[in-house]
Design a protein around this motif. Structure first.
Motif, PDB file in Angstrom:
ATOM      1  N   LEU A 155       0.831  -1.198   0.000  1.00  0.00           N
ATOM      2  CA  LEU A 155       0.000   0.000   0.000  1.00  0.00           C
ATOM      3  C   LEU A 155       0.871   1.256   0.000  1.00  0.00           C
ATOM      4  CD1 LEU A 155      -2.613   1.687   0.445  1.00  0.00           C
ATOM      5  CD2 LEU A 155      -2.343   1.241   2.894  1.00  0.00           C
ATOM      6  N   CYS A 156       1.855   1.293   0.894  1.00  0.00           N
ATOM      7  CA  CYS A 156       2.733   2.455   1.000  1.00  0.00           C
ATOM      8  C   CYS A 156       3.514   2.696  -0.296  1.00  0.00           C
ATOM      9  CB  CYS A 156       3.706   2.286   2.162  1.00  0.00           C
ATOM     10  SG  CYS A 156       2.933   2.371   3.797  1.00  0.00           S
ATOM     11  N   LEU A 157       4.017   1.632  -0.882  1.00  0.00           N
ATOM     12  CA  LEU A 157       4.793   1.775  -2.113  1.00  0.00           C
ATOM     13  C   LEU A 157       3.904   2.169  -3.289  1.00  0.00           C
ATOM     14  CD1 LEU A 157       7.270  -1.253  -1.874  1.00  0.00           C
ATOM     15  CD2 LEU A 157       7.669   1.127  -1.214  1.00  0.00           C
ATOM     16  N   ARG A 158       2.688   1.651  -3.313  1.00  0.00           N
ATOM     17  CA  ARG A 158       1.770   2.009  -4.402  1.00  0.00           C
ATOM     18  C   ARG A 158       1.384   3.484  -4.350  1.00  0.00           C
ATOM     19  NH1 ARG A 158      -3.426   2.546  -4.221  1.00  0.00           N
ATOM     20  NH2 ARG A 158      -3.728   1.289  -2.330  1.00  0.00           N
ATOM     21  N   VAL A 159       1.018   3.960  -3.158  1.00  0.00           N
ATOM     22  CA  VAL A 159       0.589   5.352  -3.012  1.00  0.00           C
ATOM     23  C   VAL A 159       1.714   6.321  -3.386  1.00  0.00           C
ATOM     24  CG1 VAL A 159      -0.142   7.096  -1.328  1.00  0.00           C
ATOM     25  CG2 VAL A 159      -1.174   4.820  -1.300  1.00  0.00           C
ATOM     26  N   THR A 160       2.951   5.939  -3.090  1.00  0.00           N
ATOM     27  CA  THR A 160       4.098   6.818  -3.353  1.00  0.00           C
ATOM     28  C   THR A 160       4.787   6.536  -4.699  1.00  0.00           C
ATOM     29  OG1 THR A 160       5.509   5.306  -2.083  1.00  0.00           O
ATOM     30  CG2 THR A 160       4.573   7.200  -0.908  1.00  0.00           C
ATOM     31  N   ARG A 161       4.198   5.633  -5.513  1.00  0.00           N
ATOM     32  CA  ARG A 161       4.700   5.309  -6.845  1.00  0.00           C
ATOM     33  C   ARG A 161       6.065   4.609  -6.822  1.00  0.00           C
ATOM     34  NH1 ARG A 161       5.725   9.596  -9.983  1.00  0.00           N
ATOM     35  NH2 ARG A 161       5.790  11.068  -8.256  1.00  0.00           N
ATOM     36  N   LEU A 162       6.389   3.974  -5.697  1.00  0.00           N
ATOM     37  CA  LEU A 162       7.657   3.250  -5.582  1.00  0.00           C
ATOM     38  C   LEU A 162       7.505   1.756  -5.873  1.00  0.00           C
ATOM     39  CD1 LEU A 162       8.979   4.972  -2.356  1.00  0.00           C
ATOM     40  CD2 LEU A 162      10.234   4.897  -4.522  1.00  0.00           C
ATOM     41  N   LEU A 163       6.277   1.253  -5.894  1.00  0.00           N
ATOM     42  CA  LEU A 163       6.059  -0.191  -5.988  1.00  0.00           C
ATOM     43  C   LEU A 163       6.713  -0.832  -7.214  1.00  0.00           C
ATOM     44  CD1 LEU A 163       4.805  -2.697  -4.762  1.00  0.00           C
ATOM     45  CD2 LEU A 163       2.654  -2.136  -5.908  1.00  0.00           C
ATOM     46  N   PRO A 164       6.633  -0.243  -8.418  1.00  0.00           N
ATOM     47  CA  PRO A 164       7.262  -0.905  -9.572  1.00  0.00           C
ATOM     48  C   PRO A 164       8.766  -1.135  -9.401  1.00  0.00           C
ATOM     49  CG  PRO A 164       5.789   0.847 -10.296  1.00  0.00           C
ATOM     50  CD  PRO A 164       5.924   0.992  -8.826  1.00  0.00           C
ATOM     51  N   HIS A 165       9.412  -0.311  -8.610  1.00  0.00           N
ATOM     52  CA  HIS A 165      10.866  -0.439  -8.426  1.00  0.00           C
ATOM     53  C   HIS A 165      11.229  -1.608  -7.507  1.00  0.00           C
ATOM     54  CE1 HIS A 165      11.676   3.372 -10.463  1.00  0.00           C
ATOM     55  NE2 HIS A 165      10.644   3.867  -9.817  1.00  0.00           N
ATOM     56  N   PHE A 166      10.270  -2.064  -6.680  1.00  0.00           N
ATOM     57  CA  PHE A 166      10.581  -3.101  -5.695  1.00  0.00           C
ATOM     58  C   PHE A 166       9.816  -4.405  -5.923  1.00  0.00           C
ATOM     59  CE2 PHE A 166      11.936   0.745  -3.565  1.00  0.00           C
ATOM     60  CZ  PHE A 166      13.100   0.350  -2.934  1.00  0.00           C
ATOM     61  N   ALA A 167       8.999  -4.459  -6.953  1.00  0.00           N
ATOM     62  CA  ALA A 167       8.198  -5.659  -7.192  1.00  0.00           C
ATOM     63  C   ALA A 167       9.078  -6.909  -7.269  1.00  0.00           C
ATOM     64  CB  ALA A 167       7.400  -5.498  -8.483  1.00  0.00           C
ATOM     65  N   GLY A 168       8.706  -7.927  -6.508  1.00  0.00           N
ATOM     66  CA  GLY A 168       9.464  -9.180  -6.494  1.00  0.00           C
ATOM     67  C   GLY A 168      10.652  -9.179  -5.560  1.00  0.00           C
ATOM     68  N   ARG A 169      10.890  -8.034  -4.903  1.00  0.00           N
ATOM     69  CA  ARG A 169      12.055  -7.928  -3.997  1.00  0.00           C
ATOM     70  C   ARG A 169      11.636  -7.296  -2.674  1.00  0.00           C
ATOM     71  NH1 ARG A 169      14.898  -4.160  -6.646  1.00  0.00           N
ATOM     72  NH2 ARG A 169      13.376  -4.010  -8.313  1.00  0.00           N
ATOM     73  N   ILE A 170      10.439  -7.686  -2.199  1.00  0.00           N
ATOM     74  CA  ILE A 170       9.892  -7.163  -0.948  1.00  0.00           C
ATOM     75  C   ILE A 170       9.857  -8.290   0.076  1.00  0.00           C
ATOM     76  CG2 ILE A 170       7.858  -6.181   0.168  1.00  0.00           C
ATOM     77  CD1 ILE A 170       7.145  -4.934  -2.573  1.00  0.00           C
ATOM     78  N   PHE A 171      10.465  -8.049   1.231  1.00  0.00           N
ATOM     79  CA  PHE A 171      10.532  -9.058   2.295  1.00  0.00           C
ATOM     80  C   PHE A 171       9.959  -8.472   3.578  1.00  0.00           C
ATOM     81  CE2 PHE A 171      14.030  -9.670  -0.693  1.00  0.00           C
ATOM     82  CZ  PHE A 171      13.742 -10.944  -1.155  1.00  0.00           C
ATOM     83  N   SER A 172       9.107  -9.253   4.226  1.00  0.00           N
ATOM     84  CA  SER A 172       8.429  -8.810   5.446  1.00  0.00           C
ATOM     85  C   SER A 172       8.859  -9.673   6.623  1.00  0.00           C
ATOM     86  CB  SER A 172       6.912  -8.920   5.265  1.00  0.00           C
ATOM     87  OG  SER A 172       6.239  -8.856   6.506  1.00  0.00           O
ATOM     88  N   ALA A 173       8.910  -9.068   7.785  1.00  0.00           N
ATOM     89  CA  ALA A 173       9.222  -9.828   9.000  1.00  0.00           C
ATOM     90  C   ALA A 173       8.207 -10.943   9.223  1.00  0.00           C
ATOM     91  CB  ALA A 173       9.261  -8.900  10.207  1.00  0.00           C
TER      92      ALA A 173
END
Length: 215
Positions: free
Chosen positions: A120-138
């Protein structure tokens, strides 16, 4: 240990407070939500107490302040309020979009937050395409910073030795997790350096300064 004989091969970013200015919004949500349960907590207090720590710790702290347990739907309702406020108010950290567009090294994201909030945060700030497939959560490893497990997991999944990773963090728990993982740590401290910041950590005040530390 950080491998100083080889150049960095991967940059691992935190999300909240490092790429997106979400912690102020989240603190506002905390303050508004807990008031309905008899707890007076200003947004400033919430920001200071909850920056970089797990939801479990935050909930336990509110229960301690309240003197009784919270209802089962408290967290669900809180996250719904946070999501609404993030959709309305969230902005990227100054220079974040320009920085990732110009970054010459592979990079990933490792956050204490659940995937749905990160995305959600990355989508709203237009950063999501840069990190797609490389997002890791605790939540992937069920271990939260300052535990180093998440950073080690991200490095393993990206196929990079921990000693060749650079962690970019804003919170002290995140910094501690990066150091415990044997990684180089750069701390983004836009509003003054944390009093307990370790001497070994390189500090920047704006993301445009990061490239100078990736050598």
């Amino acid at each position: 240990m950080n491998d100083s004989t080889h150049p960095p091969a991967l940059v691992i970013f935190d999300c909240d407070g490092t790429l997106v200015d979400s912690e102020v919004v989240a603190a506002q949500a905390w303050s508004e939500h807990v008031a309905g349960y008899g707890v007076q907590l200003s947004a400033e207090e919430a920001l200071a107490r909850f920056r970089g720590v797990s939801m479990t710790w935050c909930l336990a702290h509110i229960e301690e302040l309240r003197g009784s347990s919270l209802p089962q739907d408290f967290e669900q309702d809180l996250r719904a309020l946070m999501a609404r406020l993030l959709e309305q108010q969230l902005q990227p950290i100054n220079g974040a979009l320009e920085m990732v567009e110009q970054l010459h090294l592979p990079f990933a994201l490792a956050s204490n937050a659940p995937h749905h909030k990160i995305e959600l945060c990355l989508r709203v700030t237009r950063l999501l395409p840069h990190f797609a497939g490389r997002i890791f959560s605790a939540y992937d490893v069920q271990r939260w910073k300052p535990d180093p497990a998440l950073f080690l997991f991200a490095a393993e999944r990206m196929g990079v030795d921990p000693g060749r990773c650079v962690v970019v963090e804003d919170s002290l728990p995140g910094v501690q997790a990066g150091l415990a993982a044997g990684m180089k740590v750069v701390a983004l401290q836009e509003h003054g350096v944390h009093q307990d910041m370790p001497d070994s950590v390189q500090v920047i005040t704006h993301l445009s300064q990061l490239h100078a530390h990736l050598v």
